[in-house]
Design an enzyme around this catalytic site. Structure first.
Site, short mmCIF file in Angstrom:
data_model
loop_
_atom_site.label_atom_id
_atom_site.label_comp_id
_atom_site.label_asym_id
_atom_site.label_seq_id
_atom_site.Cartn_x
_atom_site.Cartn_y
_atom_site.Cartn_z
N ASN A 1 4.52 5.01 -16.94
CA ASN A 1 3.30 4.71 -16.19
C ASN A 1 2.76 6.00 -15.57
OD1 ASN A 1 1.79 3.92 -13.58
ND2 ASN A 1 1.91 2.00 -14.71
N LEU A 27 1.40 5.35 -4.48
CA LEU A 27 1.88 6.20 -5.58
C LEU A 27 2.90 7.25 -5.15
CD1 LEU A 27 -1.47 6.76 -7.55
CD2 LEU A 27 0.38 5.18 -8.12
N ILE A 52 -2.90 -8.04 -14.65
CA ILE A 52 -3.77 -7.34 -13.72
C ILE A 52 -2.94 -6.45 -12.79
CG2 ILE A 52 -5.58 -9.10 -13.70
CD1 ILE A 52 -4.38 -10.21 -11.08
N CYS A 86 -4.98 1.67 -9.48
CA CYS A 86 -4.26 1.62 -8.21
C CYS A 86 -5.24 1.45 -7.06
CB CYS A 86 -3.44 2.89 -7.98
SG CYS A 86 -2.59 2.82 -6.37
N ASN A 96 -2.51 4.05 -15.62
CA ASN A 96 -2.92 3.25 -14.46
C ASN A 96 -4.28 3.73 -13.97
OD1 ASN A 96 -3.17 1.83 -12.11
ND2 ASN A 96 -1.41 2.77 -11.09
N THR A 148 -2.93 -5.12 -8.78
CA THR A 148 -3.02 -6.00 -7.60
C THR A 148 -4.47 -6.22 -7.16
OG1 THR A 148 -2.67 -4.06 -6.24
CG2 THR A 148 -0.75 -5.41 -6.72
N GLY A 152 1.00 -10.46 -13.20
CA GLY A 152 0.37 -10.95 -11.97
C GLY A 152 1.05 -12.23 -11.53
N GLY A 153 2.00 -12.11 -10.63
CA GLY A 153 2.64 -13.30 -10.06
C GLY A 153 3.63 -14.00 -10.97
N ALA A 171 0.87 -1.18 0.00
CA ALA A 171 0.00 0.00 0.00
C ALA A 171 0.90 1.23 0.00
CB ALA A 171 -0.93 -0.01 1.21
#
Lengths: 304, 245
Positions: free
Chosen positions: A100, A73, A192, A131, A128, A194, A244-245, A70
């Site tokens: 970005n 930004l 994706i 977020c 983005n 998060t 993603g991962g 968290a």
């Protein structure tokens, strides 16, 4: 033309591996560890109009096979990014870079894109709209097809460079959002961002993160991300950047088989600063193992 | 910073819930006392940042408190266990500011990073005073090790079961240090900041993501702008510290 080459919105990449925004700074710090020109490109830290400190700490929590962040930004703001960060980036990276951009209003997205547009090294804008760690902007644009389309239309008018809309998985129908931004003029989508999550500190009996909730990333989210890349790739004609991962060459190939043209790598960079370089180096051997001659030939291959 | 594999040599308790682990390998990236290493433990996603207690040749000593699942797993590591490690992280203490009479103050597991510093400063002929603060006598460690280096050692415990009763600030009497080097819980750092006026270097702790400056997980505000505790820190100088609240 190498075996790893792909084309993303008309710009050729030597390989499809792209460190994801927020895990790679403005590149130069990783350049202390290896030559980052080995990468396809990278997406630099999410940039807003004004400087942002970000959220209170703790900003990071561990999860099974992943992590929550968290950060909110944190960035120096577009003017200082142009003045201080991009010259340092240019000194260590000679390829087109992905910029970005984040915002809290349609006007802010436009302002940042307009200011960055003259930077020759910027090849693509990644917008983005997803977020999960800020309030009143960010994800709220990415969870409603009309709001997502309005950001896309405004940014479309502000630049002639390719715009890639970064989508949120925290929605009922991600394919619907993807179709909305495609219709509004997006050149590509990336996904994706998060997944919204949280943890509680057992000793303190309080939320672990200063922001209470955070975004889940890491191997834990890979199957969810892959499923969404698959759904979106079937729903739109513009290129899909999968993420993603992803943490190994095999994951890159799986994402591409699901329909990704290129693949971003996020959390893995934070565990191993050499993760992306290692994936690029591992790709040829893994391709050979699975009988893949050219990577670009397998895009969407699982859907044929 | 260097990524390397270290091999566990010993791993044993030295105080209540406090373990000392020694590891061998390439430590060339450790250039200053007060730096840290970031350990990848099997089955845990994020690395564990732990400050360097001692680095001599190819032997690294770390002291860690067993506080959660990761450190509990680590406490079970035996000789020969290999650990993927990022070595030489953070800025560390600057020995140049020490003067003739440096004062080192550690609280709990804030004591270890001061050991390598004490070793260097005593070797350089400085008259080093070390105040080591703990809650109670079961938690006290490294008193003799600091003494063996030639430091003037003062131990404090909150309950008075060992040394001076109270906090580290209760053991400052009669000292006129040329420089303060400290590491420990933030309330202790703040109390020392207020109780002293000499130049000071304060080592902070934050929950980290990467440990090498990429994720912005451990940012704090300072007089001279935002700093990442893992990269521009963990050591901040007195004149740049901005206490929150």
């Amino acid at each position: 033309m190498g075996k790893l080459t792909v084309s993303l919105c008309g710009i050729e990449l030597d390989n499809p591996v792209i460190p994801a925004s927020g895990t790679f700074g403005y590149g130069y710090e990783f350049a202390e560890y290896y030559d980052i020109n080995e990468l396809g490109t990278f997406s630099f830290k999410g940039t807003t109009a004004a400087p942002r400190f970000g959220n209170e700490t703790p900003r990071i929590a561990e999860t099974p096979a992943g992590m929550l962040n968290a950060v909110g930004l944190q960035n120096p703001g577009v003017d200082r990014v142009k003045r201080e960060e991009l010259p340092k980036l240019k000194a260590v990276f000679s390829k087109p870079v992905m910029a970005n951009v984040s915002g809290f209003s349609v006007g802010e997205y436009v302002e940042v894109v307009e200011k960055l547009d003259e930077e020759e090294q910027i090849g693509w804008f990644e917008i983005n709209i997803s977020c999960p760690n800020v309030h009143g902007g960010g994800m709220s644009f990415g969870t409603d097809p009309n709001a997502a389309a309005s950001v896309t239309r405004a940014v479309r008018r502000a630049t002639g460079k390719p715009i890639i809309l970064k989508l949120s998985p925290n929605v009922t129908d991600i394919a619907g959002i993807a179709r909305a931004v495609e219709a509004a003029g997006a050149d590509g989508v990336s996904l994706i961002n998060t997944l919204l999550g949280m943890r509680i500190d057992l000793a303190k009996r309080r939320p672990l993160l200063g922001n209470v909730t955070g975004g889940l990333s890491g191997p834990a989210v890979f199957p969810v991300a892959l499923r969404m890349v698959w759904q979106v790739a079937r729903a739109v004609k513009i290129p899909v950047v999968g993420m993603g991962g992803v943490s190994r060459a095999e994951d890159v190939i799986e994402m591409m088989l699901a329909g990704a043209t290129a693949v971003e790598v996020g959390a893995a960079n934070l565990i191993d600063p050499f993760a992306c370089r290692n994936i690029v180096r591992d790709l040829p051997a893994v391709m050979e193992r699975y009988g893949i001659e050219n990577l670009k030939d397998i895009i969407g291959g699982a859907n044929q | 910073m260097k990524q390397t594999v270290l091999t566990v040599q010993t791993n044993e308790p030295i105080a209540k819930n406090v373990m000392k682990i020694t590891l061998s390998g390439d430590l060339s990236a450790i250039v200053r006392p007060g730096q840290f290493v970031n350990l990848k433990l099997d089955g845990f996603y994020l690395r564990r940042p732990i400050s360097v207690c001692d680095a001599e040749g190819d032997l690294l000593t770390l002291i860690y408190k067993v506080v959660g699942e990761g450190t509990r797993a680590m406490a079970g590591y035996g000789k020969g266990k290999k650990i993927d490690c990022l070595v030489g992280l953070g800025n560390g203490y600057d020995e140049k500011d020490a003067g003739d009479r440096p004062l080192l103050v550690g609280g709990g597991v804030g004591v270890p990073p001061l050991y390598l510093l004490a070793k260097r400063l005593t070797a350089a002929g400085k008259r080093v005073t070390a105040i080591l603060g703990f809650n109670t006598k079961d938690e006290v460690f490294f008193e003799n090790e600091f003494r063996a280096l030639g430091c003037d050692v003062r131990v404090t415990t909150v309950d008075g079961s060992c040394g001076t009763r109270g906090f580290v600030t209760d053991a400052l009497h009669g000292l006129d240090p040329t420089c303060l080097y400290t590491c420990g819980p933030e309330p202790m750092l703040r109390a020392l900041y207020r109780a002293t006026t000499c130049p000071g270097q304060f080592s902070f702790e934050r929950r980290m993501g990467c440990g090498f400056g990429a994720c912005m997980g451990c940012t704090c505000k300072t007089i001279t702008g935002n700093k990442r505790i893992c990269r521009e820190g963990p050591v901040l100088k007195r004149e740049e510290i901005l206490w929150e609240n």
